[in-house]
Design an enzyme around this catalytic site. Structure first.
Site, short mmCIF file in Angstrom:
data_model
loop_
_atom_site.label_atom_id
_atom_site.label_comp_id
_atom_site.label_asym_id
_atom_site.label_seq_id
_atom_site.Cartn_x
_atom_site.Cartn_y
_atom_site.Cartn_z
N ARG A 1 -2.98 -6.05 1.86
CA ARG A 1 -4.06 -5.50 1.81
C ARG A 1 -4.68 -6.50 0.76
NH1 ARG A 1 -6.59 -3.51 -3.44
NH2 ARG A 1 -4.70 -2.51 -3.79
N CYS B 1 5.42 -3.70 4.84
CA CYS B 1 4.28 -3.61 5.30
C CYS B 1 3.38 -2.85 4.52
CB CYS B 1 3.97 -3.60 6.66
SG CYS B 1 5.02 -4.70 7.57
N ARG C 1 3.41 6.44 -5.83
CA ARG C 1 3.44 7.10 -7.45
C ARG C 1 4.15 8.23 -8.11
NH1 ARG C 1 -1.25 3.61 -5.99
NH2 ARG C 1 -0.84 1.69 -7.62
N LYS D 1 6.40 -5.98 -9.08
CA LYS D 1 6.78 -5.15 -10.64
C LYS D 1 6.91 -3.78 -10.88
CE LYS D 1 2.04 -3.97 -11.98
NZ LYS D 1 2.58 -3.33 -11.15
N THR E 1 -7.26 -6.27 -13.03
CA THR E 1 -6.68 -6.60 -11.81
C THR E 1 -8.38 -6.95 -11.43
OG1 THR E 1 -7.60 -3.96 -11.60
CG2 THR E 1 -5.30 -4.78 -11.93
N LEU F 1 8.02 -3.43 -2.05
CA LEU F 1 8.97 -2.96 -1.40
C LEU F 1 8.78 -1.08 -3.12
CD1 LEU F 1 12.06 -3.34 0.45
CD2 LEU F 1 10.06 -2.49 1.86
#
Length: 345
Positions: free
Chosen positions: A24, A18, A171, A103, A261, A80
């Site tokens: 989103r 999730c 990240r 990715k 984006t 994930l």
């Protein structure tokens, strides 16, 4: 093992995790795509899965293995963290499921090639979720280049950079495959390949590593291709937001802003500059998230198989940039024991 999708029946999709990008962006877009239905959502937490399915439909499941065991799931979406892609994509393919994975597909070229081979051997669709290449603005840009709108193409300059993320963002976690190169760096590298083809080689690269966190937070790379064409890319997670590329030719320049984006309601503008003036080409808005889901669903319904060569080449290019930028000083990401869900990707 799941049944093969039958013509006239929607593709039944399951979601492994999730993560924020699923909740989103992907699941809202999925509702607009024909030919697919959300069958189930799995989470380490049954309550979390139920929260998601209450909004979007499907059955809530506790544990990813429970979803892969479902015979009424034809395909899975894997949002994930990057370091968890390889084991769960492998399990999904072994269970007979088609796979759309965020990715990078994996953080290792060998793993990427192995999964591509497994999908091909099983006749399954395996796709890496690179959304921007499904936006018509880039196909329009490539068509202009092929028609000679700026003369002979000389170089591409592409950039994707974002401001710093919250301290807990995945990240910044090397054990989960974090770092700027795997995340934002993949966009301008993919754009260079999209515009110039797959003959690009890494001439040189730099990566700036955050010593406290152990991940790269910015970088640059110089690529060279046949006929002297070049590409310069830069990326990072400590910058003013930048999402653009320009292509310089012998007779002009093509610029695309908000390249990677754009919101679904954004009206793209391609700017072509030549000695005789500037032309602004405004295009219709397009939801690239819905576009990539539609392409995946169509591939599954058609039994199209995997687009493996492109996935492997992208992984090789990222590995070459990493190798050149670090000269072997950064260790490979450690395998992660647990998934991290609900965080921004």
């Amino acid at each position: 093992m799941s049944a093969t999708p039958v013509a006239g029946r929607p593709v039944r999709l399951g979601v492994l995790g999730c993560a924020d990008i699923a909740v989103r962006r992907v699941l809202p877009a999925l509702a607009t795509v024909p030919g697919v239905t959300l069958a189930a959502v799995a989470s380490r937490s049954g309550a979390r899965a139920a929260q998601v399915t209450d909004r979007f439909g499907g059955d809530p499941l506790e544990g990813y293995d429970a979803l892969l065991a479902r015979p009424d799931v034809d395909a899975v979406y894997v949002p994930l963290p990057a370091a968890l892609h390889a084991p769960w994509v492998e399990k999904a393919l072994a269970a007979g499921k088609h796979v759309l994975a965020e990715k990078p597909l994996t953080t290792c070229v060998a793993d990427t090639a192995r999964l591509v081979g497994a999908a091909r051997a099983a006749g399954l669709v395996l796709r890496e979720n690179v959304m921007f290449v499904h936006h018509p603005q880039h196909h329009h840009a490539r068509r202009l280049l092929r028609e000679g709108a700026i003369g002979e193409v000389r170089t591409v300059v592409a950039a994707f950079a974002i401001p710093p993320r919250p301290a807990h963002d995945i990240r910044y976690r090397p054990e989960l495959g974090g770092g700027a190169l795997f995340d934002v760096g993949s966009y301008p590298l993919h754009a260079a390949r999209f515009l110039l083809g797959d003959g690009l080689e890494v001439v040189g690269a730099t990566l700036r590593t955050d010593g406290d966190r152990g991940v790269d937070v910015s970088g640059t790379a110089l690529l060279a291709g046949p006929g002297g064409v070049t590409a310069q890319v830069y990326f990072g997670m400590e910058h003013h937001y930048t999402s653009r590329y320009e292509v310089v030719g012998s007779a002009g320049r093509l610029t695309v802003d908000r390249a990677f984006t754009p919101p679904a309601d954004h009206r793209p503008v391609l700017v072509v500059e030549r000695s005789d003036g500037t032309e602004r080409l405004e295009l219709e808005p397009f939801d690239q998230c819905a576009g990539t889901l539609d392409a995946f669903v169509r591939a599954v319904a058609a039994g199209a198989g995997t687009a493996g060569e492109a996935i492997v080449r992208q992984a090789e290019l990222i590995a070459d940039v990493h190798r050149s930028g670090t000269r072997g000083v950064r260790p490979a990401p450690r395998p992660a024991r647990d998934a991290v869900e609900g965080e921004d990707r």
